[in-house]
Write an enzyme that holds these catalytic residues in place. Sequence first.
Site, PDB file in Angstrom:
ATOM      1  N   ASN A  43       0.839  -1.203   0.000  1.00 42.83           N
ATOM      2  CA  ASN A  43       0.000   0.000   0.000  1.00 42.83           C
ATOM      3  C   ASN A  43       0.870   1.247   0.000  1.00 42.83           C
ATOM      4  O   ASN A  43       1.990   1.251   0.531  1.00 42.83           O
ATOM      5  CB  ASN A  43      -1.005   0.004   1.152  1.00 42.83           C
ATOM      6  CG  ASN A  43      -0.397  -0.225   2.526  1.00 42.83           C
ATOM      7  OD1 ASN A  43       0.661  -0.820   2.667  1.00 42.83           O
ATOM      8  ND2 ASN A  43      -1.089   0.235   3.556  1.00 42.83           N
ATOM      9  N   GLU A  56      -3.234  -4.756  -2.503  1.00 43.86           N
ATOM     10  CA  GLU A  56      -3.803  -5.711  -3.459  1.00 43.86           C
ATOM     11  C   GLU A  56      -3.916  -5.092  -4.853  1.00 43.86           C
ATOM     12  O   GLU A  56      -3.549  -5.703  -5.855  1.00 43.86           O
ATOM     13  CB  GLU A  56      -5.208  -6.154  -3.009  1.00 43.86           C
ATOM     14  CG  GLU A  56      -5.246  -6.904  -1.692  1.00 43.86           C
ATOM     15  CD  GLU A  56      -5.419  -5.998  -0.478  1.00 43.86           C
ATOM     16  OE1 GLU A  56      -4.883  -4.871  -0.486  1.00 43.86           O
ATOM     17  OE2 GLU A  56      -6.085  -6.430   0.468  1.00 43.86           O
TER      18      GLU A  56
HETATM   19  N1  THU Z   1      -5.178  -1.431   3.092  1.00 45.81           N
HETATM   20  C1  THU Z   1      -4.657  -2.278   2.156  1.00 45.81           C
HETATM   21  O1  THU Z   1      -3.584  -2.031   1.593  1.00 45.81           O
HETATM   22  N2  THU Z   1      -5.379  -3.369   1.837  1.00 45.81           N
HETATM   23  C2  THU Z   1      -6.560  -3.721   2.424  1.00 45.81           C
HETATM   24  O2  THU Z   1      -7.212  -4.669   2.001  1.00 45.81           O
HETATM   25  C3  THU Z   1      -7.042  -2.961   3.569  1.00 45.81           C
HETATM   26  C4  THU Z   1      -6.446  -1.619   3.751  1.00 45.81           C
HETATM   27  C5  THU Z   1      -4.393  -0.246   3.456  1.00 45.81           C
HETATM   28  C6  THU Z   1      -4.984   1.064   3.043  1.00 45.81           C
HETATM   29  C7  THU Z   1      -4.344   2.012   4.045  1.00 45.81           C
HETATM   30  O3  THU Z   1      -3.066   2.396   3.562  1.00 45.81           O
HETATM   31  C8  THU Z   1      -4.147   1.158   5.285  1.00 45.81           C
HETATM   32  O4  THU Z   1      -4.245  -0.189   4.862  1.00 45.81           O
HETATM   33  C9  THU Z   1      -5.161   1.418   6.388  1.00 45.81           C
HETATM   34  O5  THU Z   1      -6.451   1.369   5.884  1.00 45.81           O
END
Ligand code: THU
Length: 129
Positions: A43, A56
């Site tokens: 992320n 993802e």
């Molecule tokens: N996040 C992801 O990368 N994947 C997920 O399925 C859930 C949330 C990230 C987005 C944000 O940077 C952090 O987790 C908190 O929400």
Amino acid sequence: MVDYKELMDKAIEVSKNAYVPYSHFPVGACVLTTSGKTYCGCNFENGSYGLTICAERNAIGSAIADGEKKIKAIAIYSPKMNKCMPCGACRQVLHEFCDNDEELDVIVKMGDGIQVYTLAHLLPESFTL
Ligand code: THU
């Protein structure tokens, strides 16, 4: 042949590169395509919060950029959460890149092991255009 533990190891490794100055919640993901290739993503957040990209979708984007269109499995990991499940938006994006939600495996870390779900289980009655 990539096994699901190996896919999880790649997700764990890439989670270390997450850019998360706002949430401090790193996530890593690794996609396995039906052709047997793997693509990782983490992320990365933005000061304009809504622009944040999930791990993802970052991994899926790398697969698409390399010409892949069919996903067989995805492993997802956060060091901050046991069983880090994909958000609703990412579930819908995964749906776009498989022929059958029953055949796309979503792998999460559970304790010292892994847990495998089908996308069909996580996104019942999904929307298809
Ligand atoms: N996040 C992801 O990368 N994947 C997920 O399925 C859930 C949330 C990230 C987005 C944000 O940077 C952090 O987790 C908190 O929400």
